[in-house]
Scaffold this motif. Sequence first.
Motif, PDB file in Angstrom:
ATOM      1  N   UNK A   1       0.778  -1.207   0.262  1.00 21.50           N
ATOM      2  CA  UNK A   1      -0.122  -0.009  -0.137  1.00 21.50           C
ATOM      3  C   UNK A   1       0.904   1.282   0.178  1.00 21.50           C
TER       4      UNK A   1
ATOM      5  N   UNK B   1       2.577   4.669   0.779  1.00 18.83           N
ATOM      6  CA  UNK B   1       2.563   5.356   2.076  1.00 18.83           C
ATOM      7  C   UNK B   1       1.749   6.435   2.368  1.00 18.83           C
ATOM      8  N   UNK B   2       1.553   7.112   1.202  1.00 20.91           N
ATOM      9  CA  UNK B   2       0.699   8.270   1.443  1.00 20.91           C
ATOM     10  C   UNK B   2      -1.218   7.922   1.871  1.00 20.91           C
ATOM     11  N   UNK B   3      -1.286   6.538   1.142  1.00 18.98           N
ATOM     12  CA  UNK B   3      -2.698   6.022   1.656  1.00 18.98           C
ATOM     13  C   UNK B   3      -2.608   5.518   2.754  1.00 18.98           C
TER      14      UNK B   3
ATOM     15  N   UNK C   1      -2.960   8.805   5.101  1.00 19.35           N
ATOM     16  CA  UNK C   1      -4.269   9.621   4.992  1.00 19.35           C
ATOM     17  C   UNK C   1      -5.354   8.586   5.922  1.00 19.35           C
ATOM     18  N   UNK C   2      -5.163   7.193   5.908  1.00 13.29           N
ATOM     19  CA  UNK C   2      -6.146   6.604   6.548  1.00 13.29           C
ATOM     20  C   UNK C   2      -5.848   6.639   8.068  1.00 13.29           C
TER      21      UNK C   2
ATOM     22  N   UNK D   1      -6.984   9.945   9.337  1.00 12.26           N
ATOM     23  CA  UNK D   1      -8.581  10.183   9.164  1.00 12.26           C
ATOM     24  C   UNK D   1      -8.865   9.601  10.498  1.00 12.26           C
TER      25      UNK D   1
ATOM     26  N   UNK E   1      -8.645  12.526  12.864  1.00 18.57           N
ATOM     27  CA  UNK E   1     -10.151  13.243  12.896  1.00 18.57           C
ATOM     28  C   UNK E   1     -11.239  12.754  13.259  1.00 18.57           C
TER      29      UNK E   1
ATOM     30  N   UNK F   1       2.895  14.521   4.121  1.00 16.24           N
ATOM     31  CA  UNK F   1       1.422  14.042   4.480  1.00 16.24           C
ATOM     32  C   UNK F   1       1.355  14.665   5.869  1.00 16.24           C
TER      33      UNK F   1
END
Lengths: 313, 532, 307
Positions: A142, A144-146, A149-150, A153, A157, A260
């Motif tokens: 996968x 790194x940036x995905x 973000x996950x 999130x 968040x 990121x």
Amino acid sequence: MLGYVFRRIVTTIPVMAVVALLVFSLLYIAPGDPAAVIAGDQASPEQIAHIRASLGLDRPFLVRFVDWVWRILHGDLGTSIFTNLPVSHMIAQRIEPTLSLMVLTLLLSVVIAIPMGVMAAAKQGTWVDRVIMVLAVLGFSTPVFVIGYVLAYVFALQLNWLPVQGYTPLADGFWPFLQNLILPAFTLGGIYIALIARITRTSMLEVLSQDYVRTARAKGLGFGTVLFVHALKNAAVPITTVIGLGVALLIGGAVVTESVFAIPGLGRLTVDAILRRDYPVIQGVVLLFSFAYVLVNLIVDLLYTVFDPRIRY
Amino acid sequence: MGMNRRDFLTLAAGAGAIATLPAPAIAKESETRVLRFVPQANLPNLDPVWGTQYVVRNASLLVYDTLFGLSSNLEPKPQMCASYETSADGRVWTFRLRDGLYFHDKEPVRSVDVVASLKRWMARDAMGQVLKDRLDTLEVVNDKQFRVQLQKPFPKLLLALAKPMPNIAVVMPERIANSDPFKQVAEYIGSGPMRFRRDEWVPGSRAVFERFSDYVPREETGDWLAGGKRMELDRIEWQVIPDAATAAAALQSGEVDWWETPIADLVPLLRANGKLRVEIADNLGNVGILRFNHLYPPFNDVRVRRAVAMVVSQDDYMHAVVGSDDALWRPMPSIFTPGTPLYTEAGGEILKGPRHWEEAKKLLAEAGYNGEKIVMLVATDIGITKGQSDVTADLLKRLGMNVDYVATDWGTVGARRAKQDPPSAGGWHIFHTWLAGLDCTTPATNIALRANGRKAWFGWPSSELIQTLIGQWYDAPDLAAERWVAADLNKAAMDFLPYIPTGFFLAYQAWRNNVSGIVKAPFPVFWGVRKQ
Amino acid sequence: MTASSSQELAIAPEVAVAPELPEIWPPVRRRRGFLGFVLKHPTIAIGGLLILVMALIAVFAPYLGTVDPTALAPARRLRPPSRDYWFGTDMLGRDVYSRVIYGSRVSLIVGIAVSAVACALGMMIGLLSGFIRWLDAILMRVMDGVMSIPSILLAIALMALTRGSVRNVIIAISIAEVPRVARLVRGVVLSLREQPFVEAAVAAGTRRFMILWRHIVPNTLAPLTVQATYISASAMITEAILSFIGAGTPPIIPSWGNIMAEGRALWEVTPSIVFFPAIFLSLTVLAVNLLGDGLRDALDPRLMRRI
């Protein structure tokens, strides 16, 4: 041993010179022009030419390079074209975040990955092995940036457990410092956990099939003892190699993670400098990287002799 | 967080020493009002005469002061200047500085500083150069007064001194302003409402501004750069967050207070969050630019430029730039910013109405285009240029042109577009960018309009008519006359097509509910902003 | 790849399994034919099958219900997945499904080409420097030099030199990977060099080339296979990272990397743009790695030497 260390350091200096020359010439022929970036969208070609001249960018390549080396020998890394700040100052500002991120990531990866790899090897062919390996493989399949973000999130968040971005220096307290680094370290760690776990498993399998391990086993030593004393020690060479390699990889992965999570580290400094053609900064950073690399590899090579006495220098 | 206590005490002590000044409001450390702001880009330096990026301008407006300031109705108003006199023939201007102006190093601002600063600025700015050409003498009368004597009247003098379009005429101490205008200044010392904390500056990540307690704002209410710049904040921290998704998350979680340039597509998400406000940032907006290289075929032929203009759909461009929200853009068959005094659509038919594909193809054939490669420079790291380029690539392809899409970074585009070599030998045919709507409010500040050949902006169009008309605008005595010139100029530009405006678009800004006093402007206005 | 592995597999079942360590080497039930193969090497089967599917998708992209992946339609931008747009549309209104399907071409080519180029060059350099001591110093210092620059930064710098194109991306990533392969091969050679069977061969006067070929090369294959899978997997991901930074394949050629890079700012709003290429990329990388793991077990040098 000391002679070896000394030789390594001596042979290393030309390497660094070569690297510096290579990278410097590389970007010299690159089509970018810092003067054009500084001048902005509004500038006329004449103004750009003026700026270029005042930055000394119109001098021949060799003159600039010799000038640069001469300054380095006097301990001066130069001044950034864009910010007018000393390169050494800019690097110093950014070493702490990158170093902290790397150390934490490495710790995390080793602590998680080696037991995973050993376990998978011990239970080779069973579902434990499969699950661990699939998890490991997912870790580095996968981007790194995905992952970043996950994680941001979910944990920042939605759950509000950790901050979304930023960096707090260690001087401002350990917990705030750690808070900002946990998500980036897990993000960056994905790949290294996977890599180290795989290599650990591979090497362990190799060692487990060796005759002396069978002998030890046959002698009635407990399986755990065999695993951790004999096998892991012998599997340590390739594992160490990978961890050594990992340090250079980490710097690369840090580029994305730092973007990121908006961490003011060396990776972002370098990418920004490359994209803007801030030559003094690029040179300074590359010099630093080669130095760090040489150091890490020296340590790794020395560890080889500790783990595997058959390797002599 | 918070201001370093020792620095704060030093500051306060320094302020107290100057007895004539009103006593500064001493806030306790715990009450330090800090605003965390996400700027449009990294702040690379703080010399607005040397570097002209918008982000440098925006930070400079905090740190430096100007003689005049532009108000929201685009009029120059006195700022550092207390009063001025003009001779009857309009050739002698005498300016007086207002009292109580201090630089951040505690030195008073004198006319000698102003004169040195103006000289440095005139060497770099386009309007400044026109002023320089008309200048007879620029001299210090006394510490408070200086005089400008002109060979020829210059009706736009106050606008030139007030305009926030780069390069701006900021005032620096004489010792700094005397440096080479093509070299960055060594110190960032201004007389503006905030001082720059160079020691806390991490380029690429963070820039900190601290309230300058010796700053005395004007009496009038603040209006953009005019009137009193009253700071209600003690500290402004710029946090550079290059990743839009991260910036959005940081604003949502309350880690930052104000985001200058949220992406339009993220706005519904931000609006859904009850703690945020999202508003249009600036009614003057931005203008998309499709720029041709006028030196080489095929775009040195006006028929080819016209063929492209005939099929340009500003609709498509604007969707690619701002997204689905149709409230955010407007077509503009004009070189002037919609909604501003000089806006006119005279001669703009070529960009309006149904698109004429057949005619365009015919014109292209007539001009002798025979499938040669069209080198288009695309900065893929800048969303607005990339979006426009994708639309152009598609458009030219459908027009039967052979597009060479050179995907690269902005650093490379910036360098390569400056090359006047043939496109096949390292040059180019087309690139995209955008200008702030503010810049397109006058012919003098619209850089893409200039048509003085190889001395012009990249693309080097050459049209005597356009140059003459720009000259006429400089001498236009009033708005009616300016409008007259503007209509002719628009006709000339739509006929000659130095560039194609791809549309007018607005952008958003977003902030947390506990922040108030944010106004619409082409640059972030920090005075008057409060945070609870 | 499948052909060579089945060759090895034809031999593998003959291997005697050490009876005294059942928990490490579980007994192998002998089965013949396809089913036997699948049962013995499920990872090869699953990985190979997935890769085959991806390859077929790449080859037959135009026939899989796709439209022009570069056709713009700003009017229908950012649609969620639906019957008309299976994976939704992106910010320029392009069909994400078509882009992802066509994108498999770029990503697969990048993965395969990079690992081929990097392994070939790296193995040569690694063998030479591992076995010829005087060359070792020079080669390894040069490799150190290249390697001391983090690979992604090196690739970004190389991309800054030139313009975005698939070929340039392959070259940039390969150069950065070569030293890693070289080091790995050299590491194996170093530890084998001192092994009794190599020392015996040297003592017996066997020619260097023969030693290399007969004793060293076969022993590098297993780790190299693992490394090759890792490289092609990481090449696909590096391509995505280069796109993320804005220095990758040009946006008019869809690749999984640049589809995700373009959609990433909006991932909270329209996750489908990032999600689908991420799934495809992850699945492919997963498949490559499973295949590699399976091959590694099948090619175990210790087992092979016994035969």
